[in-house]
Design an enzyme around this catalytic site. Structure first.
Site, mmCIF file in Angstrom:
data_model
loop_
_atom_site.group_PDB
_atom_site.id
_atom_site.type_symbol
_atom_site.label_atom_id
_atom_site.label_comp_id
_atom_site.label_asym_id
_atom_site.label_seq_id
_atom_site.Cartn_x
_atom_site.Cartn_y
_atom_site.Cartn_z
ATOM 1 N N CYS A 144 -0.477 -2.116 -0.989
ATOM 2 C CA CYS A 144 -0.387 -0.663 -1.119
ATOM 3 C C CYS A 144 -0.970 0.015 0.111
ATOM 4 C CB CYS A 144 -1.121 -0.204 -2.378
ATOM 5 S SG CYS A 144 -1.128 1.582 -2.597
ATOM 6 N N CYS A 158 -3.130 3.116 -0.767
ATOM 7 C CA CYS A 158 -4.440 2.748 -1.319
ATOM 8 C C CYS A 158 -5.399 2.273 -0.233
ATOM 9 C CB CYS A 158 -4.298 1.625 -2.345
ATOM 10 S SG CYS A 158 -3.066 1.886 -3.623
ATOM 11 N N ASP A 159 -4.908 1.421 0.664
ATOM 12 C CA ASP A 159 -5.809 0.661 1.523
ATOM 13 C C ASP A 159 -5.654 0.902 3.018
ATOM 14 O OD1 ASP A 159 -6.748 -0.522 -0.804
ATOM 15 O OD2 ASP A 159 -5.334 -2.180 -0.692
#
Length: 321
Positions: free
Chosen positions: A134, A137-138
């Protein structure tokens, strides 16, 4: 009446737990069923920086533990069972597990979707430690580092371009000589000075002592093996895998409307085509699959389920099952 739940939720990721919290807090008799580990994909994320209101050093496991605590504090029941079949035809929904059978006035499907894995050595051990699925997300955790994005479809290339906001260089790794994305997306990516391409290449192995340090590549045409180590000053790098998602909806096929990929069709209130059945989170058709949208889905699904009970199931007030 004792064995009849107002609300049954299958899945205990953020969508399912959010639904459970709202259900129990509304005094609905609520059951959350999870086949294995509570929390869904977020439990593999060690740092969560984009969930609104999360405290510093928030981790996926900590956020899920708090959600579980909230659900239980309001009286939601939780059981471990693998669901093998469902009967959604009548007012009372029958959920059949390996261990037991459950009956509910309403059902929320929150079974999630699982990123397809590369299936190579080191992938599991280094997930969350250099390996991610992701970018949203990251991506921030790889600021000024080197990143490899695996895949050749629209999502892979778009996510690769997104990662250039953080990484100093992004290399797209694709198993064939031509990308599978739309021509407009390909052209835009190739115009980006921070993106390079490795065609006819797959990842054979990921290595590192607690963090990703080395990638082993294989040329799909020549079979040549090459190793790539992280820059000594960086100490690590990133591998983002974008080779597709698999919605966990197999047991609902033929019983509820889905798209060709197995994602459940809902309206904005999380209603499916079956009365009393709702879907929330990554298992349904949606633009963005994130914790924040999953929790929103769960809350909406429960409010919709509560209204359905009030408006459509008054004849079941004291039904004997």
């Amino acid at each position: 009446m004792d064995n009849l739940y107002d609300l049954i939720i299958i899945g205990s990721g953020p969508a399912g737990l959010s639904a459970g919290l709202y259900g129990a807090r509304a005094k609905l008799k609520t059951l959350i069923i999870e086949k294995s580990k509570t929390g869904g994909q977020i439990v593999t994320t060690h740092d969560v920086a984009n969930y609104p209101g999360s405290v510093e050093e928030a981790s996926g496991p900590k956020i899920i533990a708090r959600m579980v605590e909230q659900c239980k504090s309001f009286g939601a029941e939780m059981v471990k069972d693998a669901i093998v079949d469902v009967d959604l035809n009548d007012d009372i929904k029958v959920i059949k597990g390996e261990k037991s059978e459950y009956k509910g006035k309403t059902l929320i499907i929150a079974t999630g979707a699982t990123p397809r894995k590369l299936g190579v050595s080191g992938e599991k051990e280094l997930t969350g430690k250099g390996v991610s699925y992701c970018a949203t997300c990251d991506g921030d955790f790889f600021t000024d580092l080197e990143v490899f994005a695996v895949g050749g479809g629209n999502s892979a290339i778009e996510e690769g371009m997104f990662l250039t906001k953080f990484a100093r260089k992004v290399t797209i790794v694709h198993r064939s000589e031509k990308l599978k994305c739309a021509r407009s997306i390909e052209e835009k990516a190739k115009e980006n000075e921070n993106i390079e391409f490795m065609f006819n290449t797959t990842i054979k192995e990921l290595q590192g002592d607690g963090i990703l340090e080395k990638i082993v590549f294989e040329n799909t045409v020549t079979g040549e093996i090459t190793e790539y180590e992280a820059d000594e000053d960086d100490g690590t790098m990133g591998v983002f895998v974008f080779v597709g998602l698999d919605p966990q909806t197999q047991i609902f096929k033929g019983k509820i409307d889905m798209d060709a990929n197995g994602y459940i069709k809902t309206d904005e209130n999380m209603k499916t085509n079956v009365d009393g059945v709702f879907a929330a989170g990554d298992c349904r058709i949606k633009m963005l699959r994130q914790v924040v949208t999953a929790t929103s889905d769960g809350a909406i699904a429960t409010i919709s389920a509560e209204k359905y009970i009030e408006n459509s199931l008054t004849h079941l007030e004291e039904a004997t099952i």
